[in-house]
Design an enzyme around this catalytic site. Structure first.
Site, PDB file in Angstrom:
ATOM      1  N   PRO A  35      34.949  17.006 118.290  1.00 10.65           N
ATOM      2  CA  PRO A  35      34.090  18.343 117.028  1.00 10.65           C
ATOM      3  C   PRO A  35      32.888  18.503 117.778  1.00 10.65           C
ATOM      4  O   PRO A  35      31.804  18.274 118.162  1.00 10.65           O
ATOM      5  CB  PRO A  35      34.166  16.406 116.282  1.00 10.65           C
ATOM      6  CG  PRO A  35      34.368  15.714 117.355  1.00 10.65           C
ATOM      7  CD  PRO A  35      33.897  15.720 118.511  1.00 10.65           C
ATOM      8  N   GLU A  36      32.702  19.670 117.045  1.00  8.36           N
ATOM      9  CA  GLU A  36      31.027  20.024 116.741  1.00  8.36           C
ATOM     10  C   GLU A  36      30.997  20.109 115.649  1.00  8.36           C
ATOM     11  O   GLU A  36      30.978  18.998 114.147  1.00  8.36           O
ATOM     12  CB  GLU A  36      31.356  22.122 116.850  1.00  8.36           C
ATOM     13  CG  GLU A  36      31.824  22.331 118.651  1.00  8.36           C
ATOM     14  CD  GLU A  36      31.428  23.546 118.707  1.00  8.36           C
ATOM     15  OE1 GLU A  36      30.846  24.145 118.001  1.00  8.36           O
ATOM     16  OE2 GLU A  36      32.625  23.742 120.038  1.00  8.36           O
ATOM     17  N   HIS A  60      44.292   3.597 122.685  1.00  4.40           N
ATOM     18  CA  HIS A  60      42.757   4.612 122.548  1.00  4.40           C
ATOM     19  C   HIS A  60      42.145   4.365 121.046  1.00  4.40           C
ATOM     20  O   HIS A  60      41.480   4.613 120.988  1.00  4.40           O
ATOM     21  CB  HIS A  60      42.764   6.071 122.976  1.00  4.40           C
ATOM     22  CG  HIS A  60      43.721   6.269 123.930  1.00  4.40           C
ATOM     23  ND1 HIS A  60      43.226   5.557 125.318  1.00  4.40           N
ATOM     24  CD2 HIS A  60      44.374   6.873 124.721  1.00  4.40           C
ATOM     25  CE1 HIS A  60      43.437   6.496 126.792  1.00  4.40           C
ATOM     26  NE2 HIS A  60      44.277   7.041 125.665  1.00  4.40           N
ATOM     27  N   ARG A 117      39.263   9.497 125.799  1.00  5.81           N
ATOM     28  CA  ARG A 117      38.223   9.806 127.184  1.00  5.81           C
ATOM     29  C   ARG A 117      36.798   8.954 126.834  1.00  5.81           C
ATOM     30  O   ARG A 117      36.650   9.153 127.754  1.00  5.81           O
ATOM     31  CB  ARG A 117      37.983  11.764 126.817  1.00  5.81           C
ATOM     32  CG  ARG A 117      39.302  12.880 127.377  1.00  5.81           C
ATOM     33  CD  ARG A 117      39.018  13.173 127.070  1.00  5.81           C
ATOM     34  NE  ARG A 117      37.529  13.384 128.460  1.00  5.81           N
ATOM     35  CZ  ARG A 117      37.565  15.348 128.458  1.00  5.81           C
ATOM     36  NH1 ARG A 117      37.990  16.450 127.732  1.00  5.81           N
ATOM     37  NH2 ARG A 117      36.344  15.980 129.999  1.00  5.81           N
ATOM     38  N   ARG A 124      11.890  31.721 128.473  1.00  6.82           N
ATOM     39  CA  ARG A 124      13.144  31.303 129.065  1.00  6.82           C
ATOM     40  C   ARG A 124      13.874  32.245 129.682  1.00  6.82           C
ATOM     41  O   ARG A 124      14.885  32.706 129.346  1.00  6.82           O
ATOM     42  CB  ARG A 124      13.652  30.391 127.765  1.00  6.82           C
ATOM     43  CG  ARG A 124      12.378  29.237 127.592  1.00  6.82           C
ATOM     44  CD  ARG A 124      12.906  28.133 128.384  1.00  6.82           C
ATOM     45  NE  ARG A 124      12.318  27.276 127.239  1.00  6.82           N
ATOM     46  CZ  ARG A 124      12.516  26.050 126.800  1.00  6.82           C
ATOM     47  NH1 ARG A 124      14.018  25.894 127.257  1.00  6.82           N
ATOM     48  NH2 ARG A 124      12.703  25.126 126.143  1.00  6.82           N
TER      49      ARG A 124
END
Length: 270
Positions: free
Chosen positions: A2-3, A91, A110, A151
């Site tokens: 998820p973002e 999990h 994960r 940068r």
DNA sequence: CGAACGACCTGCAGGC
DNA sequence: TGCCTGCAGGTCGTTC
């Protein structure tokens, strides 16, 4: 997984389901997440009422009577609300059970996700260094121009740096750069203020549209209400290498930046 | 200081 | 069928 839009979708989905509920018990079957889960999580949460659900970057903030639970889903984490508790499967690392028999279940193959409990979320080390929320008023073209000055880092990596902007991940950084017509490898310090203005707008648009779509479901993402998102239908470049650009027809390219895939149109993005 | 990189994990698809 | 490689939505700590 998820973002920002996915976490926001989860927040909105879970909010009506778990606020005001009282935690009856917590079972931690696997403590080895991104950070070890405190041994005393159950003791800290038992008896507490859930008051509010917030979000900071990709962290879900679950405010209880005596503190705040910080939940991060990493790459593969998910939360499920179960109106009646079923037998845990692979999990299913943590169950937060409520009086009445329902439960919030944390699953993460994960184990890049994490769970912390804190009484002072504003001072928590994982949150203090985060940059502004891209949908908030502190995020502007002026800000982005300022923090990009001299940068040399590629703009794609710059956008994925949480200390610069909170919550942008691989999909939405990639998609925002396409919308802004900026090549992902362009050094951050070599982008004009005018183009930063377009980029800020593109970031806001892509995030807002994704939230409206309930997030992006590439594999198995589902929001707090169990429904998948459909923003994947609106992706212009992510995951489309070799396919024609929707704008100009030139094949989309894939490159690797910081061990992550980036996709872009070599004609539309400079 | 900025920037690059390895580390932490499991699962899956594809090639042979 | 098995074995290998590479890839996947994140981000932290270390090193140069």
């Amino acid at each position: 997984m998820p973002e920002l839009p996915e976490v926001e979708t989860i927040r909105r989905g879970l909010e009506p389901l778990i606020t005001r509920q009282f935690i009856s018990d917590v079972e931690v079957r696997e403590r080895r997440l991104r950070w070890p889960v405190t041994r005393n999580l159950a003791g800290l949460l038992r008896g507490q009422q859930i008051l509010q659900l917030g979000r900071r970057a990709k962290y879900l903030l679950i405010k209880t009577s005596n503190g705040t639970l910080l939940v991060h889903l990493g790459m593969s984490g998910s939360l499920f609300y179960l109106s009646s508790v079923s037998k845990p499967t692979t999990h299913d690392h943590i169950d937060i059970s409520f009086r009445g028999g329902s439960c919030l279940r944390f699953n993460d193959p994960r184990r890049f996700g994490s769970i912390h409990f804190t009484t002072q979320p504003k001072l928590h080390r994982l949150l203090t260094k985060l940059g502004p929320e891209p949908l908030g008023k502190d995020f502007s073209a002026e800000y982005l121009t300022h923090v990009s000055r001299s940068r040399r880092v590629a703009i794609k990596n710059h956008l994925m740096n949480g200390q610069i902007i909170a919550g942008l991940g691989n999909i939405y950084a990639t998609e925002a750069l396409f919308r802004a017509g900026i090549h992902p490898a362009r050094p951050a310090g070599r982008i004009s203020a005018a183009r930063f203005s377009g980029l800020v707008q593109a970031i806001r648009e892509v995030l807002n549209e994704a939230i409206r779509s309930g997030g992006t479901t590439l594999k198995d993402f589902v929001g707090g209400d169990g429904r998948p998102g459909f923003f994947q239908q609106s992706l212009n470049v992510y995951g489309r290498s070799g396919d024609p650009c929707f704008t100009c027809g030139v094949p989309i390219k894939r490159i690797t930046q910081s061990q992550r895939s980036s996709y872009y149109c070599p004609r539309c993005q400079r």
